[in-house]
Design an enzyme around this catalytic site. Structure first.
Site, mmCIF file in Angstrom:
data_model
loop_
_atom_site.group_PDB
_atom_site.id
_atom_site.type_symbol
_atom_site.label_atom_id
_atom_site.label_comp_id
_atom_site.label_asym_id
_atom_site.label_seq_id
_atom_site.Cartn_x
_atom_site.Cartn_y
_atom_site.Cartn_z
ATOM 1 N N MET A 30 0.840 -1.203 0.000
ATOM 2 C CA MET A 30 0.000 0.000 0.000
ATOM 3 C C MET A 30 0.880 1.260 0.000
ATOM 4 O O MET A 30 0.425 2.351 0.360
ATOM 5 C CB MET A 30 -0.936 -0.011 1.207
ATOM 6 C CG MET A 30 -1.906 -1.204 1.149
ATOM 7 S SD MET A 30 -3.450 -0.931 1.999
ATOM 8 C CE MET A 30 -2.873 -0.666 3.658
ATOM 9 N N LEU A 33 6.689 3.323 1.288
ATOM 10 C CA LEU A 33 7.615 2.192 1.380
ATOM 11 C C LEU A 33 8.733 2.428 2.395
ATOM 12 O O LEU A 33 9.206 3.542 2.582
ATOM 13 C CB LEU A 33 8.219 1.917 -0.002
ATOM 14 C CG LEU A 33 7.194 1.577 -1.096
ATOM 15 C CD1 LEU A 33 7.909 1.363 -2.437
ATOM 16 C CD2 LEU A 33 6.364 0.358 -0.734
ATOM 17 N N HIS A 37 9.380 -3.308 3.263
ATOM 18 C CA HIS A 37 8.935 -3.570 1.892
ATOM 19 C C HIS A 37 10.144 -3.927 1.008
ATOM 20 O O HIS A 37 10.082 -4.863 0.211
ATOM 21 C CB HIS A 37 8.276 -2.330 1.298
ATOM 22 C CG HIS A 37 7.002 -1.906 1.974
ATOM 23 N ND1 HIS A 37 6.867 -0.709 2.623
ATOM 24 C CD2 HIS A 37 5.791 -2.517 2.083
ATOM 25 C CE1 HIS A 37 5.644 -0.588 3.100
ATOM 26 N NE2 HIS A 37 4.965 -1.670 2.799
ATOM 27 N N GLN A 61 -10.244 -2.508 2.698
ATOM 28 C CA GLN A 61 -9.714 -3.177 3.890
ATOM 29 C C GLN A 61 -9.625 -2.258 5.109
ATOM 30 O O GLN A 61 -9.145 -2.664 6.158
ATOM 31 C CB GLN A 61 -8.371 -3.830 3.597
ATOM 32 C CG GLN A 61 -7.198 -2.895 3.412
ATOM 33 C CD GLN A 61 -5.977 -3.661 2.948
ATOM 34 O OE1 GLN A 61 -5.918 -4.164 1.829
ATOM 35 N NE2 GLN A 61 -4.972 -3.777 3.803
ATOM 36 N N LYS A 151 5.216 -9.571 9.371
ATOM 37 C CA LYS A 151 4.652 -8.498 10.200
ATOM 38 C C LYS A 151 3.129 -8.665 10.270
ATOM 39 O O LYS A 151 2.521 -8.448 11.308
ATOM 40 C CB LYS A 151 5.028 -7.155 9.579
ATOM 41 C CG LYS A 151 4.095 -6.019 9.891
ATOM 42 C CD LYS A 151 4.787 -5.011 10.756
ATOM 43 C CE LYS A 151 3.851 -3.983 11.336
ATOM 44 N NZ LYS A 151 2.951 -3.375 10.354
ATOM 45 N N ASP A 152 2.524 -9.048 9.128
ATOM 46 C CA ASP A 152 1.070 -9.221 9.069
ATOM 47 C C ASP A 152 0.782 -10.723 9.085
ATOM 48 O O ASP A 152 0.427 -11.327 8.068
ATOM 49 C CB ASP A 152 0.524 -8.546 7.811
ATOM 50 C CG ASP A 152 0.788 -7.058 7.834
ATOM 51 O OD1 ASP A 152 -0.008 -6.323 8.421
ATOM 52 O OD2 ASP A 152 1.838 -6.631 7.297
ATOM 53 N N ILE A 178 10.961 -6.880 9.570
ATOM 54 C CA ILE A 178 12.111 -5.961 9.667
ATOM 55 C C ILE A 178 11.789 -4.856 10.678
ATOM 56 O O ILE A 178 10.697 -4.293 10.663
ATOM 57 C CB ILE A 178 12.440 -5.343 8.292
ATOM 58 C CG1 ILE A 178 12.652 -6.432 7.237
ATOM 59 C CG2 ILE A 178 13.650 -4.419 8.377
ATOM 60 C CD1 ILE A 178 13.852 -7.333 7.457
ATOM 61 N N SER A 188 4.278 1.509 7.587
ATOM 62 C CA SER A 188 3.976 2.789 6.935
ATOM 63 C C SER A 188 3.311 3.728 7.931
ATOM 64 O O SER A 188 3.513 4.939 7.890
ATOM 65 C CB SER A 188 3.044 2.566 5.744
ATOM 66 O OG SER A 188 3.628 1.652 4.856
HETATM 67 P P1 AMP Z 1 1.601 -2.921 3.428
HETATM 68 O O1 AMP Z 1 2.148 -1.897 2.492
HETATM 69 O O2 AMP Z 1 1.621 -2.504 4.863
HETATM 70 O O3 AMP Z 1 0.272 -3.473 2.968
HETATM 71 O O4 AMP Z 1 2.609 -4.138 3.375
HETATM 72 C C1 AMP Z 1 2.954 -4.754 2.156
HETATM 73 C C2 AMP Z 1 3.754 -5.996 2.455
HETATM 74 O O5 AMP Z 1 4.937 -5.648 3.171
HETATM 75 C C3 AMP Z 1 2.981 -7.001 3.344
HETATM 76 O O6 AMP Z 1 3.276 -8.320 2.906
HETATM 77 C C4 AMP Z 1 3.563 -6.727 4.706
HETATM 78 O O7 AMP Z 1 3.493 -7.833 5.576
HETATM 79 C C5 AMP Z 1 5.003 -6.401 4.359
HETATM 80 N N1 AMP Z 1 5.623 -5.633 5.438
HETATM 81 C C6 AMP Z 1 5.155 -4.486 6.002
HETATM 82 N N2 AMP Z 1 5.958 -4.104 7.014
HETATM 83 C C7 AMP Z 1 6.945 -5.024 7.091
HETATM 84 C C8 AMP Z 1 8.087 -5.196 7.942
HETATM 85 N N3 AMP Z 1 8.369 -4.351 8.925
HETATM 86 N N4 AMP Z 1 8.876 -6.266 7.745
HETATM 87 C C9 AMP Z 1 8.595 -7.152 6.750
HETATM 88 N N5 AMP Z 1 7.553 -7.057 5.921
HETATM 89 C C10 AMP Z 1 6.738 -6.004 6.082
#
Ligand code: AMP
Length: 280
Positions: A30, A33, A37, A61, A151-152, A178, A188
């Site tokens: 989303m 970054l 990411h 969502q 993370k998710d 991370i 984010s």
């Molecule tokens: P998002 O942009 O938050 O929807 O995340 C996109 C992808 O990045 C998802 O698969 C998240 O689980 C992953 N992600 C977000 N934050 C982290 C993090 N701190 N470490 C690893 N993966 C992450």
């Protein structure tokens, strides 16, 4: 890096005979970054011929409209990060492209317990929205491998279930969470915290770490109460801190030696909802 905004264009490119036989890795995001990411992108680039990243802030969502309105958007910076990483393709659709017909009734996904427990219980409809957008994106990109962050944690289970029920031939790679140097899980939404807030927010990780460190000598209940006290004193509002079996996500009353376990937490801090988890 090639940027596509239209479904027809990215599909035409990926389905061209020159690309068709290539291995495609997909990293949906989303935007806004960060290094979390980037770690997924780098994994994909190592393992595939073509890496597709997408940025789409999925309105479906967000159960909380305020959270949607405040979601950080940093497209120009994101494009720079992705081109520096040398990603092959960025898919950047607008809402009309993904949801052309807003009047159509929403498909319901059979997600079982995943749609009622933990994140789903606090955010009704959230995983239906995640499943909807992933269903659409996966049918557009048709990746060989999908890269998701731990993370998710619950979201990974939801997407695995979607892939199975849609009978898609897609491998899922679960990439490690991370963190900032302070231990704060990169997110984010951290951009919405002020500088001192970011430092204090790391207390969430530190308290989960404290529970993990004492798992052999105290009960989960005792440790959880101490953690909640520490966090509330620092200004956090607790949504949940739960010990669960990491395979089934069934909650556990106390540590079970030999079982795969995970601590999962969701809190509010400075009006921002933060999640974190640690495997035991
Ligand atoms: P998002 O942009 O938050 O929807 O995340 C996109 C992808 O990045 C998802 O698969 C998240 O689980 C992953 N992600 C977000 N934050 C982290 C993090 N701190 N470490 C690893 N993966 C992450």
């Amino acid at each position: 890096m090639i940027l596509f905004k239209k479904i027809a264009d990215i599909q035409k490119y990926l389905e061209h005979p020159q690309q068709k036989s290539k291995k495609v890795g997909f990293v949906p995001t989303m935007g806004a970054l960060h290094r979390g990411h980037a770690s997924l992108m780098q994994l994909s680039m190592k393992e595939n011929d073509i890496t597709v990243a997408s940025i789409f802030v999925n309105p479906l969502q967000f159960n909380d409209k305020r959270d949607y309105v405040k979601y950080p958007i940093t497209i120009e910076k994101d494009v720079l990060i992705l081109s520096e990483l040398e990603i092959d393709i960025l898919f950047l659709p607008d809402e009309k492209e993904i949801y052309p017909d807003t009047s159509s009734t929403m498909k319901t996904y059979e997600l079982g317990r995943l749609d009622t427990i933990l994140e789903a219980s606090s955010r009704p409809g959230h995983f239906q929205g995640v499943a909807r957008v992933m269903d659409i994106l996966l049918h557009i990109v048709k990746p060989d491998t999908l890269y998701l962050g731990q993370k998710d944690f619950q979201q990974i289970r939801v997407i695995r279930k979607l892939i199975a029920s849609e009978k898609l031939q897609i491998d899922v790679i679960e990439a490690p969470l991370i963190r900032e140097e302070s231990g704060l899980a990169m997110s984010s939404r951290n951009a919405r915290l002020d500088e001192t807030g970011r430092a204090t927010a790391s207390l969430l990780f530190q308290n989960l770490h404290f529970i993990q460190q004492h798992a052999d000598d105290r009960t989960f209940e005792t440790l959880k109460n101490t953690a909640i006290e520490n966090l509330e004193r620092a200004g956090f509002t607790i949504d949940y801190i739960v010990l669960a079996n990491s395979d089934t996500l069934d909650t556990l009353k106390d540590f079970e030696k030999g079982s795969p376990m995970i601590l999962l937490a969701a809190v509010f801090f400075q009006d921002v909802r933060l999640i974190d988890n640690i495997r035991l």
